[in-house]
Design a protein around this motif. Structure first.
Motif, mmCIF file in Angstrom:
data_model
loop_
_atom_site.group_PDB
_atom_site.id
_atom_site.type_symbol
_atom_site.label_atom_id
_atom_site.label_comp_id
_atom_site.label_asym_id
_atom_site.label_seq_id
_atom_site.Cartn_x
_atom_site.Cartn_y
_atom_site.Cartn_z
ATOM 1 N N ALA A 234 0.827 -1.215 0.000
ATOM 2 C CA ALA A 234 0.000 0.000 0.000
ATOM 3 C C ALA A 234 0.856 1.257 0.000
ATOM 4 N N THR A 235 2.092 1.138 0.504
ATOM 5 C CA THR A 235 3.013 2.278 0.508
ATOM 6 C C THR A 235 3.803 2.339 -0.795
ATOM 7 N N ASP A 236 3.415 1.520 -1.776
ATOM 8 C CA ASP A 236 4.021 1.506 -3.107
ATOM 9 C C ASP A 236 5.476 1.041 -3.082
ATOM 10 N N LEU A 237 5.752 0.040 -2.221
ATOM 11 C CA LEU A 237 7.098 -0.510 -2.155
ATOM 12 C C LEU A 237 7.265 -1.724 -3.055
ATOM 13 N N GLY A 238 6.190 -2.151 -3.695
ATOM 14 C CA GLY A 238 6.259 -3.305 -4.570
ATOM 15 C C GLY A 238 4.893 -3.951 -4.716
ATOM 16 N N VAL A 239 4.860 -5.109 -5.381
ATOM 17 C CA VAL A 239 3.633 -5.903 -5.503
ATOM 18 C C VAL A 239 3.828 -7.170 -4.680
ATOM 19 N N SER A 240 2.777 -7.943 -4.531
ATOM 20 C CA SER A 240 2.913 -9.199 -3.808
ATOM 21 C C SER A 240 1.750 -10.114 -4.163
ATOM 22 N N ALA A 241 1.760 -11.295 -3.542
ATOM 23 C CA ALA A 241 0.683 -12.270 -3.695
ATOM 24 C C ALA A 241 0.321 -12.786 -2.311
#
Length: 296
Positions: A234-241
Motif C-alpha cells: 500500500a506504501t508503493d514498495l512493490g507488488v505481492s501475492a
C-alpha cells in the motif's frame, strides 16, 4: 472401605428426619432395606451412627460430627454432576481456538456468531498465530483445535479440510497491472516484490511452484506477517501475492486484488487437531459449525 453414595444419602435422610419411615420415602427405599443399609454403613465405619429407640432416632456424638462432612461431600458430588452435565450439554465450558490471522480476521467472526447463537454459554478465546506456531501448539496439546493451511504429513496431527484457497496479486491503484482481469505469475516477476520471510510455509509453496515453471520473483523486501506485506504494498514498495482469504484485509488497505493463474497455486484450509487427544464437546461442536459454514 465399601460405602456407596446411596448409603450416605440414606444416612443424611435419616439424620435430617430422625425417622426411618420418613427417610425411606425420601430415598425411595423400603424401611427394612434402609435399616439394613444403615447397619452395613455402621459396620464399615466401625461404630454406631444412630441411637435407636421404639419412639425416636437420634444421632450419636460420632454421627453428629460426621453429618456436616457428609453434607459437604454430597453437595460437592451434586455440583460435580451438574457441572459435568452442563459441559456435555454445552451449557457451560471453555474453548481455546488458534487461527492464522488471515482467517481469524475475516471468516472466523461469522462462524463464531453462528456458534454463539446456539451455545451462548461457552466461553471462547481466539489466538491469532502464524501457521508454523499454530502447528506446534496443536502438537504440544496447548490448544484443542487450530485453523490453518494443510501442514502436510505431520506426526500426531489430524487435518480436516474446509475449503481450497488460491492466491491473488495485490498492488496499489494505478499500478500498470491494476486493470487486468487475471494475472499470470510471470507478470509479477517484472516488478519489485514484497515476500513473506522464510521459513514461511506459504513462501515455500510459492517458490516450489514457480521454480517448476522456471519463474523467479524479484524480491526486494520481506516481512513475517501478511498484514505487514499488505501495508508495504500500500506504501508503493512493490507488488505481492497473498491467499484470497486475505482479500478483504487488502481491499481495506485500498489495494487492488487480482486472481493469479499460470500456475494456479492453491492450498487447503482446515482444522488441525491432535490425533491422540480426545476433543471436548465444545471443540467437536465448533468443528461441526465450521463444516456447516463451508458446506453452505
Amino acid at each position: 472401605m465399601n460405602v456407596s453414595l446411596k448409603q450416605w444419602r440414606a444416612f443424611l435422610a435419616v439424620a435430617q428426619t430422625q425417622s426411618f419411615a420418613e427417610a425411606s420415602a425420601l430415598v425411595h427405599m423400603s424401611q427394612p432395606a434402609l435399616s439394613i443399609a444403615m447397619k452395613n454403613l455402621e459396620a464399615e465405619l466401625g461404630g454406631q451412627l444412630f441411637a435407636r429407640s421404639t419412639r425416636a432416632v437420634a444421632l450419636t456424638p460420632e454421627g453428629a460430627e460426621l453429618l456436616p462432612q457428609v453434607q459437604r461431600l454430597l453437595a460437592d458430588w451434586d455440583n460435580v454432576m451438574a457441572e459435568a452435565h452442563q459441559r456435555f450439554s454445552l451449557k457451560r465450558g471453555r474453548l481455546a481456538i488458534a487461527a492464522m490471522p488471515s482467517f481469524a480476521s475475516t471468516a472466523l467472526p461469522q462462524v463464531l456468531r453462528a456458534f454463539r447463537s446456539r451455545f451462548a454459554e461457552i466461553s471462547i478465546t481466539v489466538q491469532e498465530v502464524i501457521a508454523e506456531q499454530l502447528l506446534e501448539q496443536v502438537q504440544e496439546g496447548r490448544i484443542e483445535l487450530g485453523i490453518s493451511f494443510d501442514p502436510g504429513n505431520q506426526p500426531d496431527v489430524a487435518f480436516t479440510p474446509l475449503f481450497s484457497d488460491h492466491f491473488v496479486a495485490i498492488m496499489p491503484p494505478g499500478h500498470p497491472l491494476a486493470n487486468t482481469s487475471a494475472l499470470p505469475w510471470q507478470a509479477l516477476c517484472d516488478y519489485p516484490y514484497v515476500a513473506l520471510q522464510r521459513p514461511s510455509s506459504l513462501r515455500a509453496l510459492i517458490d516450489r511452484h514457480l521454480q517448476a515453471q522456471d519463474l523467479r520473483l524479484n524480491v526486494v523486501l520481506e516481512a513475517n506477517q501478511l498484514a505487514t506485506v499488505g501495508r508495504m504494498v500500500a506504501t508503493d514498495l512493490g507488488v505481492s501475492a497473498v491467499p484470497k482469504l486475505c482479500e478483504p484485509q487488502m481491499r481495506e488497505l485500498g489495494l487492488v486484488c487480482l486472481p493469479l493463474v499460470e500456475p494456479d497455486i492453491e492450498r487447503q484450509v482446515g482444522v488441525l487437531t491432535h490425533r491422540r487427544r480426545p476433543l471436548s464437546q465444545a471443540a467437536s461442536a465448533m468443528i461441526d459449525e465450521l463444516k456447516r459454514h463451508y458446506q453452505q
